[in-house]
Design a protein around this motif. Sequence first.
Motif, PDB file in Angstrom:
ATOM      1  N   MET A  42      61.891  79.793 -27.938  1.00  0.00           N
ATOM      2  CA  MET A  42      60.242  78.756 -27.668  1.00  0.00           C
ATOM      3  C   MET A  42      59.346  80.020 -27.215  1.00  0.00           C
ATOM      4  N   ASP A  43      57.961  79.971 -27.002  1.00  0.00           N
ATOM      5  CA  ASP A  43      57.486  81.163 -27.436  1.00  0.00           C
ATOM      6  C   ASP A  43      56.178  81.161 -26.812  1.00  0.00           C
ATOM      7  N   PRO A  44      56.163  81.948 -25.649  1.00  0.00           N
ATOM      8  CA  PRO A  44      54.392  80.806 -24.595  1.00  0.00           C
ATOM      9  C   PRO A  44      53.543  81.043 -25.250  1.00  0.00           C
ATOM     10  N   VAL A  45      52.508  80.494 -25.431  1.00  0.00           N
ATOM     11  CA  VAL A  45      50.873  80.330 -25.896  1.00  0.00           C
ATOM     12  C   VAL A  45      50.556  80.049 -25.507  1.00  0.00           C
ATOM     13  N   PHE A  46      48.713  81.334 -25.000  1.00  0.00           N
ATOM     14  CA  PHE A  46      48.006  81.377 -23.998  1.00  0.00           C
ATOM     15  C   PHE A  46      46.628  80.311 -25.477  1.00  0.00           C
ATOM     16  N   VAL A  47      46.515  79.134 -25.004  1.00  0.00           N
ATOM     17  CA  VAL A  47      44.512  78.514 -25.600  1.00  0.00           C
ATOM     18  C   VAL A  47      44.282  78.525 -24.496  1.00  0.00           C
ATOM     19  N   TYR A  48      43.041  78.795 -24.866  1.00  0.00           N
ATOM     20  CA  TYR A  48      41.684  78.903 -24.515  1.00  0.00           C
ATOM     21  C   TYR A  48      40.399  77.760 -24.888  1.00  0.00           C
ATOM     22  N   GLY A  49      40.566  76.933 -26.348  1.00  0.00           N
ATOM     23  CA  GLY A  49      39.943  76.036 -26.332  1.00  0.00           C
ATOM     24  C   GLY A  49      39.892  75.097 -27.014  1.00  0.00           C
ATOM     25  N   THR A  50      40.254  74.474 -27.996  1.00  0.00           N
ATOM     26  CA  THR A  50      39.924  73.207 -28.572  1.00  0.00           C
ATOM     27  C   THR A  50      41.861  72.773 -28.720  1.00  0.00           C
ATOM     28  N   LEU A  51      42.631  73.384 -27.696  1.00  0.00           N
ATOM     29  CA  LEU A  51      43.904  73.057 -28.222  1.00  0.00           C
ATOM     30  C   LEU A  51      44.941  72.867 -26.550  1.00  0.00           C
ATOM     31  N   LYS A  52      43.164  73.386 -25.684  1.00  0.00           N
ATOM     32  CA  LYS A  52      43.845  72.871 -24.058  1.00  0.00           C
ATOM     33  C   LYS A  52      43.606  71.379 -24.086  1.00  0.00           C
ATOM     34  N   ARG A  53      44.363  70.758 -22.805  1.00  0.00           N
ATOM     35  CA  ARG A  53      44.272  69.613 -22.819  1.00  0.00           C
ATOM     36  C   ARG A  53      42.919  68.700 -22.302  1.00  0.00           C
ATOM     37  N   GLY A  54      42.711  67.535 -23.475  1.00  0.00           N
ATOM     38  CA  GLY A  54      41.725  67.174 -23.161  1.00  0.00           C
ATOM     39  C   GLY A  54      40.770  67.880 -24.356  1.00  0.00           C
ATOM     40  N   GLN A  55      41.045  68.505 -24.914  1.00  0.00           N
ATOM     41  CA  GLN A  55      40.268  69.553 -26.125  1.00  0.00           C
ATOM     42  C   GLN A  55      40.680  68.384 -27.498  1.00  0.00           C
ATOM     43  N   VAL A  56      40.351  68.070 -28.458  1.00  0.00           N
ATOM     44  CA  VAL A  56      40.183  67.748 -29.907  1.00  0.00           C
ATOM     45  C   VAL A  56      41.278  68.358 -30.346  1.00  0.00           C
ATOM     46  N   ASN A  57      41.863  69.639 -29.920  1.00  0.00           N
ATOM     47  CA  ASN A  57      42.945  69.505 -31.275  1.00  0.00           C
ATOM     48  C   ASN A  57      43.713  69.650 -30.526  1.00  0.00           C
ATOM     49  N   HIS A  58      44.195  69.395 -28.931  1.00  0.00           N
ATOM     50  CA  HIS A  58      45.196  69.284 -27.960  1.00  0.00           C
ATOM     51  C   HIS A  58      46.684  69.032 -28.849  1.00  0.00           C
ATOM     52  N   HIS A  59      46.395  67.688 -29.681  1.00  0.00           N
ATOM     53  CA  HIS A  59      47.829  67.361 -30.052  1.00  0.00           C
ATOM     54  C   HIS A  59      48.557  67.966 -31.234  1.00  0.00           C
ATOM     55  N   TRP A  60      48.044  68.971 -31.325  1.00  0.00           N
ATOM     56  CA  TRP A  60      48.965  70.034 -32.464  1.00  0.00           C
ATOM     57  C   TRP A  60      49.409  70.806 -31.427  1.00  0.00           C
ATOM     58  N   LEU A  61      49.639  70.148 -30.168  1.00  0.00           N
ATOM     59  CA  LEU A  61      50.488  70.999 -29.524  1.00  0.00           C
ATOM     60  C   LEU A  61      51.766  70.149 -28.971  1.00  0.00           C
ATOM     61  N   ARG A  62      51.818  68.788 -29.765  1.00  0.00           N
ATOM     62  CA  ARG A  62      52.487  67.614 -29.182  1.00  0.00           C
ATOM     63  C   ARG A  62      54.646  68.400 -29.261  1.00  0.00           C
ATOM     64  N   GLY A  63      54.378  67.816 -27.871  1.00  0.00           N
ATOM     65  CA  GLY A  63      56.137  68.458 -27.805  1.00  0.00           C
ATOM     66  C   GLY A  63      56.466  70.002 -27.123  1.00  0.00           C
ATOM     67  N   ALA A  64      55.416  70.357 -26.740  1.00  0.00           N
ATOM     68  CA  ALA A  64      54.966  71.778 -26.416  1.00  0.00           C
ATOM     69  C   ALA A  64      55.098  71.845 -24.552  1.00  0.00           C
ATOM     70  N   ALA A  65      55.889  72.512 -24.382  1.00  0.00           N
ATOM     71  CA  ALA A  65      55.607  72.193 -22.404  1.00  0.00           C
ATOM     72  C   ALA A  65      54.403  72.640 -21.983  1.00  0.00           C
ATOM     73  N   PHE A  66      54.184  72.316 -21.050  1.00  0.00           N
ATOM     74  CA  PHE A  66      52.709  72.886 -20.550  1.00  0.00           C
ATOM     75  C   PHE A  66      53.171  73.856 -19.186  1.00  0.00           C
ATOM     76  N   LEU A  67      53.101  74.998 -19.005  1.00  0.00           N
ATOM     77  CA  LEU A  67      53.597  75.967 -18.285  1.00  0.00           C
ATOM     78  C   LEU A  67      51.991  76.353 -16.959  1.00  0.00           C
ATOM     79  N   GLY A  68      50.970  75.920 -17.296  1.00  0.00           N
ATOM     80  CA  GLY A  68      49.865  75.436 -16.610  1.00  0.00           C
ATOM     81  C   GLY A  68      48.954  76.997 -16.731  1.00  0.00           C
ATOM     82  N   ARG A  69      47.584  76.587 -16.103  1.00  0.00           N
ATOM     83  CA  ARG A  69      46.561  77.692 -16.384  1.00  0.00           C
ATOM     84  C   ARG A  69      46.872  78.929 -15.890  1.00  0.00           C
ATOM     85  N   ARG A  70      45.998  80.065 -16.735  1.00  0.00           N
ATOM     86  CA  ARG A  70      46.373  80.819 -16.793  1.00  0.00           C
ATOM     87  C   ARG A  70      44.828  81.966 -17.166  1.00  0.00           C
ATOM     88  N   ARG A  71      44.538  83.413 -17.187  1.00  0.00           N
ATOM     89  CA  ARG A  71      44.264  84.357 -17.370  1.00  0.00           C
ATOM     90  C   ARG A  71      44.208  85.360 -18.076  1.00  0.00           C
TER      91      ARG A  71
END
Length: 178
Positions: free
Chosen positions: A1-30
């Motif tokens: 598993m690779d950590p991936v930082f997302v900042y836009g439409t892949l975030k939870r509640g955004q239109v492309n979040h479904h692309w991360l289905r099955g990926a574990a949420f590790l928290g908010r980061r900067r």
Amino acid sequence: MDPVFVYGTLKRGQVNHHWLRGAAFLGRRRLGGACLYDLGPYPMAVPGDGLIHGELFAVDGPGLLRLDGLEDVPLLYQRHRRPLADGTLAWTYLGQAPQVAGRALVPFADWGSTPVFLSEPIAHQDPPLTVLAADRRTGVVQHLTPAELRRWERQGLQSLQVSGPGGENFLALAPTAP
């Protein structure tokens, strides 16, 4: 598993979040060393002297390749491994400065939500981040959606510089009345 930082439409509640289905949420980061620009339907981060807010997910190899396809790597975005403010190395998708020429920065460098400084945490899906305000008050930052932010609009809101646990500085909104 690779950590991936997302900042836009892949975030939870955004239109492309479904692309991360099955990926574990590790928290908010900067992510430091980047600025976030508004391209209309989505944002684009480019290398710069800013600090952007996002979310971290653990993504498997096939999931990473699917994200590369969504992000049109290497034509629109390039995938880079970058250190986050907490020291975690993560993949993220960055554009280049000419792609954002003439575009506005995303307010508070947080697509779809706003970092808000509060003296006490509120019930929220994300844990609060303890910070120190420029005026030496200790409090927390929580990232609120526009609907959640309306709770404080009548009190008035002002920009406030805060420092996170890693020493990183960023702007947040703060209610003007207690």
